[in-house]
Scaffold this motif. Structure first.
Motif, PDB file in Angstrom:
ATOM      1  N   LEU A  35     -13.327 -25.066   7.676  1.00  0.00           N
ATOM      2  CA  LEU A  35     -14.750 -25.128   7.373  1.00  0.00           C
ATOM      3  C   LEU A  35     -15.400 -26.428   7.837  1.00  0.00           C
ATOM      4  N   SER A  36     -14.710 -27.169   8.693  1.00  0.00           N
ATOM      5  CA  SER A  36     -15.332 -28.340   9.299  1.00  0.00           C
ATOM      6  C   SER A  36     -16.186 -27.934  10.495  1.00  0.00           C
ATOM      7  N   SER A  37     -16.111 -26.672  10.887  1.00  0.00           N
ATOM      8  CA  SER A  37     -16.919 -26.143  11.983  1.00  0.00           C
ATOM      9  C   SER A  37     -17.509 -24.805  11.574  1.00  0.00           C
ATOM     10  N   SER A  38     -18.490 -24.344  12.331  1.00  0.00           N
ATOM     11  CA  SER A  38     -19.095 -23.044  12.033  1.00  0.00           C
ATOM     12  C   SER A  38     -18.128 -21.905  12.276  1.00  0.00           C
ATOM     13  N   ASN A  39     -17.068 -22.150  13.051  1.00  0.00           N
ATOM     14  CA  ASN A  39     -16.066 -21.105  13.294  1.00  0.00           C
ATOM     15  C   ASN A  39     -15.474 -20.619  11.986  1.00  0.00           C
TER      16      ASN A  39
ATOM     17  N   LYS B  61     -32.571 -31.845  13.764  1.00  0.00           N
ATOM     18  CA  LYS B  61     -31.265 -31.823  14.408  1.00  0.00           C
ATOM     19  C   LYS B  61     -30.198 -32.532  13.574  1.00  0.00           C
ATOM     20  N   ASP B  62     -30.630 -33.425  12.675  1.00  0.00           N
ATOM     21  CA  ASP B  62     -29.659 -34.126  11.829  1.00  0.00           C
ATOM     22  C   ASP B  62     -29.530 -33.472  10.456  1.00  0.00           C
ATOM     23  N   ASP B  63     -29.985 -32.216  10.348  1.00  0.00           N
ATOM     24  CA  ASP B  63     -29.853 -31.472   9.094  1.00  0.00           C
ATOM     25  C   ASP B  63     -28.384 -31.434   8.690  1.00  0.00           C
ATOM     26  N   PRO B  64     -28.027 -31.958   7.499  1.00  0.00           N
ATOM     27  CA  PRO B  64     -26.611 -31.987   7.089  1.00  0.00           C
ATOM     28  C   PRO B  64     -26.012 -30.602   6.890  1.00  0.00           C
ATOM     29  N   ASP B  65     -26.857 -29.586   6.762  1.00  0.00           N
ATOM     30  CA  ASP B  65     -26.352 -28.223   6.572  1.00  0.00           C
ATOM     31  C   ASP B  65     -26.109 -27.498   7.890  1.00  0.00           C
ATOM     32  N   LEU B  66     -26.456 -28.119   9.003  1.00  0.00           N
ATOM     33  CA  LEU B  66     -26.232 -27.504  10.315  1.00  0.00           C
ATOM     34  C   LEU B  66     -24.828 -27.830  10.773  1.00  0.00           C
ATOM     35  N   ILE B  67     -23.983 -26.804  10.786  1.00  0.00           N
ATOM     36  CA  ILE B  67     -22.567 -26.974  11.119  1.00  0.00           C
ATOM     37  C   ILE B  67     -22.339 -26.497  12.559  1.00  0.00           C
ATOM     38  N   GLN B  68     -21.828 -27.375  13.381  1.00  0.00           N
ATOM     39  CA  GLN B  68     -21.620 -27.068  14.789  1.00  0.00           C
ATOM     40  C   GLN B  68     -20.307 -26.293  15.015  1.00  0.00           C
ATOM     41  N   PRO B  69     -20.219 -25.530  16.106  1.00  0.00           N
ATOM     42  CA  PRO B  69     -18.967 -24.818  16.399  1.00  0.00           C
ATOM     43  C   PRO B  69     -17.872 -25.767  16.877  1.00  0.00           C
ATOM     44  N   ALA B  70     -16.640 -25.313  16.790  1.00  0.00           N
ATOM     45  CA  ALA B  70     -15.506 -26.093  17.276  1.00  0.00           C
ATOM     46  C   ALA B  70     -15.461 -26.038  18.787  1.00  0.00           C
TER      47      ALA B  70
ATOM     48  N   LEU C 186     -30.855 -19.497  10.367  1.00  0.00           N
ATOM     49  CA  LEU C 186     -29.467 -19.261   9.980  1.00  0.00           C
ATOM     50  C   LEU C 186     -28.495 -19.630  11.099  1.00  0.00           C
ATOM     51  N   LEU C 187     -28.886 -19.292  12.328  1.00  0.00           N
ATOM     52  CA  LEU C 187     -28.014 -19.539  13.479  1.00  0.00           C
ATOM     53  C   LEU C 187     -28.817 -20.132  14.627  1.00  0.00           C
ATOM     54  N   VAL C 188     -28.163 -20.985  15.390  1.00  0.00           N
ATOM     55  CA  VAL C 188     -28.726 -21.540  16.615  1.00  0.00           C
ATOM     56  C   VAL C 188     -27.531 -21.853  17.512  1.00  0.00           C
ATOM     57  N   PRO C 189     -27.652 -21.716  18.830  1.00  0.00           N
ATOM     58  CA  PRO C 189     -26.528 -22.054  19.691  1.00  0.00           C
ATOM     59  C   PRO C 189     -26.065 -23.495  19.479  1.00  0.00           C
ATOM     60  N   GLY C 190     -24.771 -23.696  19.467  1.00  0.00           N
ATOM     61  CA  GLY C 190     -24.249 -25.040  19.320  1.00  0.00           C
ATOM     62  C   GLY C 190     -24.541 -25.886  20.544  1.00  0.00           C
ATOM     63  N   TRP C 191     -24.716 -27.188  20.336  1.00  0.00           N
ATOM     64  CA  TRP C 191     -25.005 -28.053  21.469  1.00  0.00           C
ATOM     65  C   TRP C 191     -23.754 -28.735  21.996  1.00  0.00           C
ATOM     66  N   ASN C 192     -23.926 -29.390  23.108  1.00  0.00           N
ATOM     67  CA  ASN C 192     -22.832 -30.120  23.736  1.00  0.00           C
ATOM     68  C   ASN C 192     -22.363 -31.217  22.773  1.00  0.00           C
ATOM     69  N   PRO C 193     -21.109 -31.208  22.378  1.00  0.00           N
ATOM     70  CA  PRO C 193     -20.641 -32.189  21.386  1.00  0.00           C
ATOM     71  C   PRO C 193     -20.685 -33.625  21.901  1.00  0.00           C
ATOM     72  N   ASP C 194     -20.700 -33.807  23.205  1.00  0.00           N
ATOM     73  CA  ASP C 194     -20.737 -35.162  23.773  1.00  0.00           C
ATOM     74  C   ASP C 194     -22.144 -35.727  23.818  1.00  0.00           C
ATOM     75  N   THR C 195     -23.113 -34.880  24.184  1.00  0.00           N
ATOM     76  CA  THR C 195     -24.485 -35.352  24.350  1.00  0.00           C
ATOM     77  C   THR C 195     -25.368 -35.069  23.145  1.00  0.00           C
ATOM     78  N   LYS C 196     -24.920 -34.172  22.260  1.00  0.00           N
ATOM     79  CA  LYS C 196     -25.702 -33.745  21.093  1.00  0.00           C
ATOM     80  C   LYS C 196     -27.021 -33.086  21.493  1.00  0.00           C
ATOM     81  N   VAL C 197     -27.065 -32.489  22.678  1.00  0.00           N
ATOM     82  CA  VAL C 197     -28.221 -31.713  23.115  1.00  0.00           C
ATOM     83  C   VAL C 197     -27.710 -30.418  23.721  1.00  0.00           C
ATOM     84  N   TRP C 198     -28.629 -29.479  23.912  1.00  0.00           N
ATOM     85  CA  TRP C 198     -28.248 -28.191  24.473  1.00  0.00           C
ATOM     86  C   TRP C 198     -28.166 -28.268  25.994  1.00  0.00           C
ATOM     87  N   ASP C 199     -27.126 -27.684  26.543  1.00  0.00           N
ATOM     88  CA  ASP C 199     -26.995 -27.624  27.993  1.00  0.00           C
ATOM     89  C   ASP C 199     -28.041 -26.663  28.547  1.00  0.00           C
ATOM     90  N   ASP C 200     -28.640 -27.023  29.671  1.00  0.00           N
ATOM     91  CA  ASP C 200     -29.651 -26.168  30.290  1.00  0.00           C
ATOM     92  C   ASP C 200     -29.082 -24.807  30.646  1.00  0.00           C
TER      93      ASP C 200
END
Length: 215
Positions: free
Chosen positions: A78-82, A204-213, A149-163
């Motif tokens: 549960l450390s990731s949205s997976n 984007k810094d919402d603590p409830d937004l859990i990123q995918p692994a 409820l859902l949004v595509p996960g962003w690039n874990p390195d840049t913290k932004v969405w890839d084009d």
């Protein structure tokens, strides 16, 4: 053939109509959703259906407590949205992971998930899920149907969405089941197929937004 003013005017009208038609077609093609857009929006709606069923059965959406007593869910991380979305697969006894995959996402592998869900450690492994999840939300009787409820996960390195994920913006699944397209970058003008917004409906810094692994 001798041209008279009427024929000249008719010719000019035809040319103008053809030009307008070509411009309209070009606009429609520009606004036409990509196959990826349609596929992933449809997948988001399918996940919403699973979330609705899950909430009916567990009286809440996937959480650390929802399946705490289910031994099958003990292996979910549960450390990731997976881990949270993996609860949907286990609770419904499903054997497909494909609707959680976003091929263009930097967190996903290039190939589709293997749909291997047994043993349960195999459910939505890193690289098989591209959706970030907002924990702590509700659907049934929800006072804020537009909350995401859902949004595509962003690039874990840049913290932004890839084009490459959404060249026209970021799709957000809301609690009411709607999928709305938002601009990914408020400083860059982008063409949206459905709706253009000046910003995303969450921080984007919402603590409830859990990123995918990440893979």
């Amino acid at each position: 053939m001798k041209l008279n003013p009427k024929k000249i005017m008719l010719g000019m009208l035809i040319v103008a109509l053809l030009g307008a038609g070509a411009a309209w077609y070009a606009i429609q093609q520009k606004l036409k959703p990509t196959e990826a857009y349609i596929r992933y929006c449809n997948n988001a709606r399918l996940i919403h259906e699973q979330l609705v069923e899950f909430e009916k059965d567990y009286l809440e959406l996937p959480s650390a407590e929802a399946m705490a007593d289910d031994p099958e869910a003990k292996s979910l991380d549960l450390s990731s949205s997976n881990g949270y979305l993996g609860q949907l697969i286990i609770a419904a006894g499903r054997d497909s992971e494909e609707i959680f995959h976003i091929a263009e996402s930097s967190v996903c592998s290039g190939s589709l998930p293997d749909n291997k869900v047994v043993p349960r450690e195999e459910v939505l492994r890193a690289g098989e899920n591209g959706w970030a999840y907002f924990k702590g939300r509700t659907i049934d009787g929800n006072a804020e149907p537009s909350q995401p409820l859902l949004v595509p996960g962003w690039n874990p390195d840049t913290k932004v969405w890839d084009d490459a994920i959404w060249k026209t913006g970021i799709p957000v699944l809301s609690a009411d089941g709607s999928v709305v397209l938002y601009q990914a970058d408020t400083e860059t003008e982008k063409e949206g197929y459905r709706i253009r917004k000046d910003g995303l409906p969450f921080k984007k810094d919402d603590p409830d937004l859990i990123q995918p692994a990440a893979r």
